[in-house]
Design an enzyme around this catalytic site. Structure first.
Site, PDB file in Angstrom:
ATOM      1  N   HIS A 129     -68.726   9.790  14.590  1.00 52.37           N
ATOM      2  CA  HIS A 129     -67.459   9.626  13.878  1.00 52.37           C
ATOM      3  C   HIS A 129     -67.026  10.950  13.260  1.00 52.37           C
ATOM      4  O   HIS A 129     -67.823  11.875  13.097  1.00 52.37           O
ATOM      5  CB  HIS A 129     -67.635   8.548  12.798  1.00 52.37           C
ATOM      6  CG  HIS A 129     -66.425   8.292  11.975  1.00 52.37           C
ATOM      7  ND1 HIS A 129     -66.204   8.915  10.770  1.00 52.37           N
ATOM      8  CD2 HIS A 129     -65.357   7.478  12.169  1.00 52.37           C
ATOM      9  CE1 HIS A 129     -65.063   8.498  10.254  1.00 52.37           C
ATOM     10  NE2 HIS A 129     -64.523   7.629  11.090  1.00 52.37           N
ATOM     11  N   VAL A 147     -66.606  12.111  10.376  1.00 51.84           N
ATOM     12  CA  VAL A 147     -67.283  12.672   9.196  1.00 51.84           C
ATOM     13  C   VAL A 147     -68.753  13.014   9.456  1.00 51.84           C
ATOM     14  O   VAL A 147     -69.434  13.505   8.561  1.00 51.84           O
ATOM     15  CB  VAL A 147     -67.200  11.715   7.985  1.00 51.84           C
ATOM     16  CG1 VAL A 147     -65.764  11.432   7.621  1.00 51.84           C
ATOM     17  CG2 VAL A 147     -67.968  10.421   8.246  1.00 51.84           C
ATOM     18  N   LYS A 148     -69.240  12.774  10.672  1.00 48.79           N
ATOM     19  CA  LYS A 148     -70.648  13.011  10.944  1.00 48.79           C
ATOM     20  C   LYS A 148     -70.925  14.486  11.260  1.00 48.79           C
ATOM     21  O   LYS A 148     -70.015  15.269  11.533  1.00 48.79           O
ATOM     22  CB  LYS A 148     -71.111  12.130  12.124  1.00 48.79           C
ATOM     23  CG  LYS A 148     -70.972  10.631  11.859  1.00 48.79           C
ATOM     24  CD  LYS A 148     -71.709  10.196  10.614  1.00 48.79           C
ATOM     25  CE  LYS A 148     -71.777   8.678  10.453  1.00 48.79           C
ATOM     26  NZ  LYS A 148     -70.477   8.038  10.188  1.00 48.79           N
ATOM     27  N   ASN A 149     -72.215  14.850  11.230  1.00 52.32           N
ATOM     28  CA  ASN A 149     -72.610  16.243  11.496  1.00 52.32           C
ATOM     29  C   ASN A 149     -72.082  16.732  12.839  1.00 52.32           C
ATOM     30  O   ASN A 149     -71.677  17.878  12.983  1.00 52.32           O
ATOM     31  CB  ASN A 149     -74.132  16.366  11.516  1.00 52.32           C
ATOM     32  CG  ASN A 149     -74.760  16.176  10.154  1.00 52.32           C
ATOM     33  OD1 ASN A 149     -74.115  15.712   9.219  1.00 52.32           O
ATOM     34  ND2 ASN A 149     -76.030  16.530  10.040  1.00 52.32           N
TER      35      ASN A 149
END
Length: 398
Positions: free
Chosen positions: A193, A195-197
């Site tokens: 997603h 907002v993930k790393n």
């Protein structure tokens, strides 16, 4: 100064990879999805990876691969995002929640053991913030309970115990007990997603270990069928061969596209450097918050290293109301903090399922004064220093 919580780190490399896909004329599931799957296998150290449109889909399709549904029970942590539990509910299974250890985001293994019944078919530990759970102990517990395990289907029979499915939405790149996230559980679901790393905008993947007596290619094929309406050939395969195909089951639609995979391919090439920057910021925070009421979870110890996904802190001496005021005061200074997570038992949907917060005291207590400080690779050193000083100043206002 404005400090966002977790914006995506997109460079010219990602843009060029996406443009290449757009110019190729092939933008849905095709060669780049396969390439990302291959690259993930190499990075994680597994033989099997399947890219899908979300970690939620990865969890749900895995439960369906395992033939888990109505009449079965799936155990997970009360301290997680709703996707972990809803994926199991979508299959018709009953969700059983477990409390955390005191002052911890880790599952309470004693509580976990007490919740296992002959109906238990899967345990889903959750790597909140990229902190891997104790998979060795959880698998050992599942092994110890094999005498009451009642398998349903050939994969469950081959595993021979309750399946352990990691919710690794946050933990790509994390290591515990010498095992990289994606290898420690029977199956691991990752999120890509925004907002993930590592991001593909939306998207996810599942990795799985080889199972004795089971052809991994057949499991892979089943994921493909589940993700594309049960169609025996995807569009790319049809284009390169006969158009004829079969629908082997009235399944689901959760495939990843080549546009999404393009982002992931570029991101994975520089993922180690992204992690390195995250840990530089973590070190700055750790040093900056020494001697304050802000206590953070340790990202590195003798047997583990997180993925550095979230900087999870607790405000010592604060209650839930004070925590809310702290976050609002940071917002006034341009800093967008967050909370990870509100335990499921506090939400209407899960209250309606019969969950009572008094049964999850440790999870609720941890949540009440938890604050996630912005941690992402777009932060400059100057911005990190501003966050530290702003947090310190805000503490003085109480």
């Amino acid at each position: 100064m404005r400090i966002d919580f977790s914006p995506p780190d997109i460079t010219e490399a990602e843009i060029l990879e996406v443009v290449d896909t757009l110019k190729s004329g092939w933008i849905t599931t095709g060669p780049k999805v396969k390439r990302l799957e291959e690259n993930l296998c190499k990075y994680i150290g597994v033989d099997n990876a399947v890219c899908l449109n979300s970690a939620t889909a990865a969890l749900e399709m895995t439960l369906r691969i395992l033939n888990i549904g109505e009449g079965d029970e799936v155990i997970t942590s009360a301290y997680t995002y709703t996707a972990t539990a809803s994926a199991a509910l979508h299959t018709g299974a009953k969700v059983v929640l477990v409390d955390t250890q005191k002052d911890s985001i880790n599952m309470d293994l004693v509580n976990l053991e007490s919740k296992i019944t002959p109906k238990t078919k899967a345990i889903i530990p959750v790597d909140v913030g990229g902190f891997m759970q104790d998979y060795n102990s959880i698998i050992k517990l599942a092994q110890e309970k094999k005498n009451i395990f009642k398998p349903n289907g050939k994969i469950q029979e081959a595993i021979g115990r309750i399946a352990v499915i990691a919710d690794g939405a946050h933990s790509l790149g994390a290591v515990r007990d010498g095992k990289k996230s994606g290898t420690a559980a029977d199956f691991t679901a990752f999120s890509f997603h925004a907002v993930k790393n590592l991001t593909t905008a939306e998207g996810g993947a599942v990795t799985f270990n080889n199972i004795n007596g089971i052809d991994s290619s057949e499991i892979y094929k089943q994921y493909q069928l589940y993700s594309l309406h049960g169609q025996s050939k995807d569009a790319y395969a049809k284009m390169n061969g006969c158009w004829e195909y079969d629908i082997v089951g009235p399944y689901y639609k959760c495939n990843m596209t080549d546009i999404m995979a393009s982002l992931g391919i570029a991101q994975l090439k520089r993922y180690d450097s992204l992690l390195e920057r995250r840990f530089e910021i973590i070190k700055m925070y750790d040093e900056g918050f020494k001697g304050t009421n802000i206590e953070s979870l340790k990202h590195i110890d003798n047997n583990s290293k997180t993925s550095g996904h979230l900087y999870i802190t607790r405000l010592n001496g604060f209650d839930e109301n004070m925590r809310g005021k702290f976050i609002n005061k940071l917002l006034e200074k341009g800093i967008r903090a967050n909370v990870h997570f509100k335990p499921l038992c506090l939400f209407t949907a899960y209250k309606n399922l019969g969950f009572d917060e008094k049964d999850f005291k440790n999870a609720v207590d941890f949540y009440k004064n938890e604050v996630s400080i912005p941690l992402h690779t777009k932060l400059s050193d100057e911005q990190v220093s501003y966050v530290i000083e702003s947090c310190k100043q805000t503490l003085k206002e109480f």
